[in-house]
Design a protein around this motif. Sequence first.
Motif, PDB file in Angstrom:
ATOM      1  N   GLU A 146     -15.330  40.355  56.958  1.00  0.00           N
ATOM      2  CA  GLU A 146     -15.769  40.304  55.567  1.00  0.00           C
ATOM      3  C   GLU A 146     -14.853  39.315  54.863  1.00  0.00           C
ATOM      4  O   GLU A 146     -13.623  39.370  55.026  1.00  0.00           O
ATOM      5  N   ILE A 147     -15.412  38.402  54.084  1.00  0.00           N
ATOM      6  CA  ILE A 147     -14.614  37.389  53.408  1.00  0.00           C
ATOM      7  C   ILE A 147     -14.148  37.941  52.060  1.00  0.00           C
ATOM      8  O   ILE A 147     -14.984  38.281  51.209  1.00  0.00           O
ATOM      9  N   PRO A 148     -12.852  38.053  51.837  1.00  0.00           N
ATOM     10  CA  PRO A 148     -12.364  38.565  50.551  1.00  0.00           C
ATOM     11  C   PRO A 148     -12.818  37.686  49.389  1.00  0.00           C
ATOM     12  O   PRO A 148     -12.955  36.466  49.527  1.00  0.00           O
ATOM     13  N   THR A 149     -13.045  38.324  48.254  1.00  0.00           N
ATOM     14  CA  THR A 149     -13.401  37.601  47.041  1.00  0.00           C
ATOM     15  C   THR A 149     -12.168  36.963  46.413  1.00  0.00           C
ATOM     16  O   THR A 149     -12.248  35.894  45.807  1.00  0.00           O
ATOM     17  N   ALA A 150     -11.037  37.635  46.551  1.00  0.00           N
ATOM     18  CA  ALA A 150      -9.778  37.120  45.999  1.00  0.00           C
ATOM     19  C   ALA A 150      -8.630  37.740  46.780  1.00  0.00           C
ATOM     20  O   ALA A 150      -8.805  38.673  47.566  1.00  0.00           O
ATOM     21  N   GLY A 151      -7.431  37.183  46.556  1.00  0.00           N
ATOM     22  CA  GLY A 151      -6.239  37.685  47.226  1.00  0.00           C
ATOM     23  C   GLY A 151      -5.894  36.870  48.461  1.00  0.00           C
ATOM     24  O   GLY A 151      -6.589  35.900  48.802  1.00  0.00           O
ATOM     25  N   GLU A 152      -4.827  37.279  49.120  1.00  0.00           N
ATOM     26  CA  GLU A 152      -4.344  36.553  50.292  1.00  0.00           C
ATOM     27  C   GLU A 152      -4.051  37.504  51.442  1.00  0.00           C
ATOM     28  O   GLU A 152      -3.602  38.627  51.238  1.00  0.00           O
ATOM     29  N   ILE A 153      -4.312  37.006  52.661  1.00  0.00           N
ATOM     30  CA  ILE A 153      -3.929  37.689  53.898  1.00  0.00           C
ATOM     31  C   ILE A 153      -3.085  36.714  54.691  1.00  0.00           C
ATOM     32  O   ILE A 153      -3.407  35.526  54.788  1.00  0.00           O
ATOM     33  N   ALA A 154      -1.979  37.191  55.246  1.00  0.00           N
ATOM     34  CA  ALA A 154      -1.120  36.354  56.078  1.00  0.00           C
ATOM     35  C   ALA A 154      -0.890  37.041  57.412  1.00  0.00           C
ATOM     36  O   ALA A 154      -0.741  38.267  57.481  1.00  0.00           O
ATOM     37  N   TYR A 155      -0.880  36.233  58.464  1.00  0.00           N
ATOM     38  CA  TYR A 155      -0.573  36.719  59.811  1.00  0.00           C
ATOM     39  C   TYR A 155       0.748  36.084  60.236  1.00  0.00           C
ATOM     40  O   TYR A 155       0.860  34.860  60.306  1.00  0.00           O
ATOM     41  N   GLU A 156       1.747  36.922  60.474  1.00  0.00           N
ATOM     42  CA  GLU A 156       3.098  36.466  60.811  1.00  0.00           C
ATOM     43  C   GLU A 156       3.569  35.367  59.854  1.00  0.00           C
ATOM     44  O   GLU A 156       4.118  34.346  60.257  1.00  0.00           O
ATOM     45  N   GLY A 157       3.318  35.590  58.578  1.00  0.00           N
ATOM     46  CA  GLY A 157       3.787  34.670  57.544  1.00  0.00           C
ATOM     47  C   GLY A 157       2.893  33.475  57.288  1.00  0.00           C
ATOM     48  O   GLY A 157       3.144  32.711  56.347  1.00  0.00           O
ATOM     49  N   ARG A 158       1.855  33.286  58.094  1.00  0.00           N
ATOM     50  CA  ARG A 158       0.939  32.145  57.918  1.00  0.00           C
ATOM     51  C   ARG A 158      -0.310  32.601  57.168  1.00  0.00           C
ATOM     52  O   ARG A 158      -0.960  33.567  57.559  1.00  0.00           O
ATOM     53  N   ARG A 159      -0.617  31.896  56.105  1.00  0.00           N
ATOM     54  CA  ARG A 159      -1.763  32.256  55.273  1.00  0.00           C
ATOM     55  C   ARG A 159      -3.065  32.082  56.060  1.00  0.00           C
ATOM     56  O   ARG A 159      -3.268  31.075  56.731  1.00  0.00           O
ATOM     57  N   VAL A 160      -3.945  33.077  55.957  1.00  0.00           N
ATOM     58  CA  VAL A 160      -5.230  33.039  56.639  1.00  0.00           C
ATOM     59  C   VAL A 160      -6.250  32.363  55.736  1.00  0.00           C
ATOM     60  O   VAL A 160      -6.409  32.735  54.562  1.00  0.00           O
ATOM     61  N   GLU A 161      -6.943  31.372  56.291  1.00  0.00           N
ATOM     62  CA  GLU A 161      -7.957  30.642  55.540  1.00  0.00           C
ATOM     63  C   GLU A 161      -9.354  31.001  56.027  1.00  0.00           C
ATOM     64  O   GLU A 161      -9.561  31.318  57.200  1.00  0.00           O
ATOM     65  N   ASN A 162     -10.323  30.905  55.122  1.00  0.00           N
ATOM     66  CA  ASN A 162     -11.721  31.139  55.471  1.00  0.00           C
ATOM     67  C   ASN A 162     -12.304  29.878  56.094  1.00  0.00           C
ATOM     68  O   ASN A 162     -13.165  29.206  55.533  1.00  0.00           O
ATOM     69  N   ARG A 163     -11.784  29.524  57.243  1.00  0.00           N
ATOM     70  CA  ARG A 163     -12.296  28.417  58.037  1.00  0.00           C
ATOM     71  C   ARG A 163     -11.970  28.746  59.485  1.00  0.00           C
ATOM     72  O   ARG A 163     -11.016  29.477  59.767  1.00  0.00           O
ATOM     73  N   PHE A 164     -12.746  28.242  60.419  1.00  0.00           N
ATOM     74  CA  PHE A 164     -12.577  28.669  61.807  1.00  0.00           C
ATOM     75  C   PHE A 164     -11.284  28.143  62.419  1.00  0.00           C
ATOM     76  O   PHE A 164     -10.543  28.883  63.063  1.00  0.00           O
ATOM     77  N   LYS A 165     -10.970  26.870  62.182  1.00  0.00           N
ATOM     78  CA  LYS A 165      -9.801  26.256  62.804  1.00  0.00           C
ATOM     79  C   LYS A 165      -8.604  26.243  61.856  1.00  0.00           C
ATOM     80  O   LYS A 165      -8.758  26.151  60.645  1.00  0.00           O
ATOM     81  N   SER A 166      -7.425  26.306  62.437  1.00  0.00           N
ATOM     82  CA  SER A 166      -6.198  26.255  61.657  1.00  0.00           C
ATOM     83  C   SER A 166      -5.961  24.840  61.157  1.00  0.00           C
ATOM     84  O   SER A 166      -6.417  23.857  61.754  1.00  0.00           O
ATOM     85  N   ARG A 167      -5.243  24.740  60.047  1.00  0.00           N
ATOM     86  CA  ARG A 167      -4.823  23.430  59.573  1.00  0.00           C
ATOM     87  C   ARG A 167      -3.503  23.592  58.835  1.00  0.00           C
ATOM     88  O   ARG A 167      -3.235  24.631  58.226  1.00  0.00           O
ATOM     89  N   GLY A 168      -2.673  22.531  58.898  1.00  0.00           N
ATOM     90  CA  GLY A 168      -1.362  22.616  58.272  1.00  0.00           C
ATOM     91  C   GLY A 168      -0.578  23.774  58.841  1.00  0.00           C
ATOM     92  O   GLY A 168      -0.586  24.031  60.046  1.00  0.00           O
ATOM     93  N   GLY A 169       0.066  24.515  57.997  1.00  0.00           N
ATOM     94  CA  GLY A 169       0.820  25.684  58.444  1.00  0.00           C
ATOM     95  C   GLY A 169       0.028  26.964  58.364  1.00  0.00           C
ATOM     96  O   GLY A 169       0.549  28.041  58.650  1.00  0.00           O
ATOM     97  N   ASN A 170      -1.262  26.869  57.981  1.00  0.00           N
ATOM     98  CA  ASN A 170      -2.089  28.054  57.827  1.00  0.00           C
ATOM     99  C   ASN A 170      -2.815  28.391  59.129  1.00  0.00           C
ATOM    100  O   ASN A 170      -2.717  27.669  60.121  1.00  0.00           O
ATOM    101  N   ILE A 171      -3.557  29.487  59.111  1.00  0.00           N
ATOM    102  CA  ILE A 171      -4.261  29.945  60.302  1.00  0.00           C
ATOM    103  C   ILE A 171      -5.728  30.169  59.962  1.00  0.00           C
ATOM    104  O   ILE A 171      -6.054  30.710  58.896  1.00  0.00           O
ATOM    105  N   GLY A 172      -6.626  29.694  60.823  1.00  0.00           N
ATOM    106  CA  GLY A 172      -8.059  29.893  60.622  1.00  0.00           C
ATOM    107  C   GLY A 172      -8.510  31.208  61.226  1.00  0.00           C
ATOM    108  O   GLY A 172      -7.794  31.840  62.004  1.00  0.00           O
ATOM    109  N   CYS A 173      -9.731  31.628  60.873  1.00  0.00           N
ATOM    110  CA  CYS A 173     -10.205  32.931  61.334  1.00  0.00           C
ATOM    111  C   CYS A 173     -10.430  32.956  62.840  1.00  0.00           C
ATOM    112  O   CYS A 173     -10.327  34.012  63.472  1.00  0.00           O
ATOM    113  N   GLY A 174     -10.713  31.799  63.454  1.00  0.00           N
ATOM    114  CA  GLY A 174     -10.881  31.769  64.902  1.00  0.00           C
ATOM    115  C   GLY A 174      -9.609  32.152  65.628  1.00  0.00           C
ATOM    116  O   GLY A 174      -9.609  32.996  66.527  1.00  0.00           O
TER     117      GLY A 174
END
Length: 255
Positions: free
Chosen positions: A59-87
């Motif tokens: 489920e895609i959050p409407t607002a707020g942030e989720i981080a996995y081991e300190g890396r922000r989770v983005e609503n995109r399949f692949k990771s970019r920068g220092g963030n992590i994608g849902c894939g």
Amino acid sequence: MHPTAAGPILTVRGLEKSYNKLRVIKGVDLDLHRGEVLAIIGPSGSGKSTLIRCLNLLEIPTAGEIAYEGRRVENRFKSRGGNIGCGELRRHVGMVFQHFNLFPHKTVLQNICEGPVAVLKEPREAVEERAMELLGKVGLLDKRDAYPNHLSGGQKQRVAIARALAMRPDVLLLDEVTSALDPELVGEVLQVIRLLANDGMTMAIVTHEMSFAADVADRVAFIDGGQIAELGTADSVIRNPASERLKSFLSRFNA
């Protein structure tokens, strides 16, 4: 079963989820630590399943942030920068559903092997060896060549747990995994989860099994109206509830 002193593996801040104008999750903050078992309890319609499905972006959050081991989770399949994608997130954060979601045209062994072979590109021989170990763990070695329609509900759910574990997740999310089962089959699934907890598996579990949550969980979150109304040790939340609302909720169970 005891969380480590390290920082949280999953961090949730200000999480919101709305469907049109209906706010289901309302500003949830939550940490899940490695090695911890977190039970999520609450009345039907309180947002428990929505919350746990947001943790790996089913489920895609409407607002707020989720981080996995300190890396922000983005609503995109692949990771970019220092963030992590849902894939990538879903490779680390596995999910077991209420209604099993097994492939009906594949055998038990094929169901378990599908993800590691197709997604992780692991060699089939090694994956099958791992799958057999997991079938032994959940007590279903003799069902390796059976199809899902020849299994009981409890057996299907144990296969679903083995399938999730085959992806070698760091975190396992379990969404009311016993609620679709006949009462006599609930115990066999809870026993597998108890074994995983004893092995130190990090888990967040949405459950109505209060006695089980009191025995197995390190912490319990009571969700009411889309918010965390109480959060603490299993002993404090389930055995010694502070609020009248929680006492009223628990009075319906033999905890």
